[in-house]
Design an enzyme around this catalytic site. Structure first.
Site, PDB file in Angstrom:
ATOM      1  N   HIS A  22       8.986  -8.866   1.143  1.00 51.09           N
ATOM      2  CA  HIS A  22       8.884  -7.680   0.293  1.00 51.09           C
ATOM      3  C   HIS A  22       9.559  -8.008  -1.033  1.00 51.09           C
ATOM      4  O   HIS A  22      10.655  -8.595  -1.049  1.00 51.09           O
ATOM      5  CB  HIS A  22       9.657  -6.505   0.899  1.00 51.09           C
ATOM      6  N   ILE A  56       0.824  -1.206   0.000  1.00 55.67           N
ATOM      7  CA  ILE A  56       0.000   0.000   0.000  1.00 55.67           C
ATOM      8  C   ILE A  56       0.866   1.268   0.000  1.00 55.67           C
ATOM      9  O   ILE A  56       0.389   2.353  -0.369  1.00 55.67           O
ATOM     10  CB  ILE A  56      -0.957  -0.028   1.225  1.00 55.67           C
ATOM     11  N   HIS A  90       6.194 -11.700   5.824  1.00 61.24           N
ATOM     12  CA  HIS A  90       5.940 -11.279   4.444  1.00 61.24           C
ATOM     13  C   HIS A  90       7.255 -11.001   3.755  1.00 61.24           C
ATOM     14  O   HIS A  90       8.169 -10.407   4.344  1.00 61.24           O
ATOM     15  CB  HIS A  90       5.044 -10.031   4.396  1.00 61.24           C
TER      16      HIS A  90
HETATM   17  P1  AMP Z   1       7.197  -4.409   7.446  1.00 60.14           P
HETATM   18  O1  AMP Z   1       7.451  -3.000   7.900  1.00 60.14           O
HETATM   19  O2  AMP Z   1       8.395  -5.124   6.909  1.00 60.14           O
HETATM   20  O3  AMP Z   1       6.472  -5.196   8.511  1.00 60.14           O
HETATM   21  O4  AMP Z   1       6.246  -4.275   6.194  1.00 60.14           O
HETATM   22  C1  AMP Z   1       4.862  -4.103   6.287  1.00 60.14           C
HETATM   23  C2  AMP Z   1       4.409  -3.608   4.954  1.00 60.14           C
HETATM   24  O5  AMP Z   1       3.011  -3.789   4.858  1.00 60.14           O
HETATM   25  C3  AMP Z   1       4.691  -2.123   4.717  1.00 60.14           C
HETATM   26  O6  AMP Z   1       5.508  -1.952   3.571  1.00 60.14           O
HETATM   27  C4  AMP Z   1       3.290  -1.527   4.514  1.00 60.14           C
HETATM   28  O7  AMP Z   1       3.265  -0.494   3.565  1.00 60.14           O
HETATM   29  C5  AMP Z   1       2.501  -2.740   4.100  1.00 60.14           C
HETATM   30  N1  AMP Z   1       1.071  -2.685   4.365  1.00 60.14           N
HETATM   31  C6  AMP Z   1       0.472  -2.361   5.531  1.00 60.14           C
HETATM   32  N2  AMP Z   1      -0.863  -2.421   5.412  1.00 60.14           N
HETATM   33  C7  AMP Z   1      -1.112  -2.789   4.135  1.00 60.14           C
HETATM   34  C8  AMP Z   1      -2.298  -3.032   3.373  1.00 60.14           C
HETATM   35  N3  AMP Z   1      -3.528  -2.898   3.924  1.00 60.14           N
HETATM   36  N4  AMP Z   1      -2.183  -3.398   2.083  1.00 60.14           N
HETATM   37  C9  AMP Z   1      -0.960  -3.534   1.528  1.00 60.14           C
HETATM   38  N5  AMP Z   1       0.196  -3.328   2.183  1.00 60.14           N
HETATM   39  C10 AMP Z   1       0.119  -2.960   3.468  1.00 60.14           C
END
Ligand code: AMP
Length: 122
Positions: free
Chosen positions: A102, A31, A100
């Site tokens: 990236h 997002i 997750h």
């Molecule tokens: P991290 O900081 O490695 O835990 O990454 C979490 C990621 O999830 C971040 O890059 C956010 O931008 C992404 N994120 C959070 N909420 C959403 C959402 N609803 N849809 C897509 N990505 C998201």
């Protein structure tokens, strides 16, 4: 473990721009993209951090890399190159506690990935 926003995405309770889905994993656009192409690959099984990956999770965790490469290839970015990153806990910069991968592509990526937020934690 407690439910995260990613469980809601898996259950289609909130929208996401889904790029790939199978019985084990889901890939969807981040997002808040940090590169021209930035998507996440997650297991449908909620695992909080890399530290919580069990022996029984080896197949699904390996599968995440396969999904990453497949989607990147479909987007036409495989040859030029890309990066996969999995952050862990505070020092790793993790904010969502459902593992997750990236996947970043579409521009040359600096190394190491270094942000002001992480600098504050030093
Ligand atoms: P991290 O900081 O490695 O835990 O990454 C979490 C990621 O999830 C971040 O890059 C956010 O931008 C992404 N994120 C959070 N909420 C959403 C959402 N609803 N849809 C897509 N990505 C998201």
């Amino acid at each position: 473990m407690s439910e995260t926003i990613f469980t809601k995405i898996i259950n289609k309770e909130i929208p996401a721009d889904i790029l790939y889905e199978d019985e084990l994993a889901l890939a969807f656009k981040d997002i808040s993209p940090r590169a021209p192409i930035h998507f996440l690959v997650i297991p449908k099984k909620p695992i909080a951090t890399i530290n919580d990956i069990g022996e029984e999770d080896r197949e699904v965790v390996g599968h995440l890399s396969w999904v990453a490469a497949k989607v990147v290839s479909e987007l036409g970015e495989a040859e030029q190159g890309f990066r996969t990153v999995m952050n862990c806990n505070e020092f790793g910069g993790q904010t969502v506690y459902h593992i997750h991968l990236h996947v970043l592509a579409g521009k040359p990526l600096g190394w190491p990935p270094y942000t002001e937020k992480l600098k504050e934690l030093e």
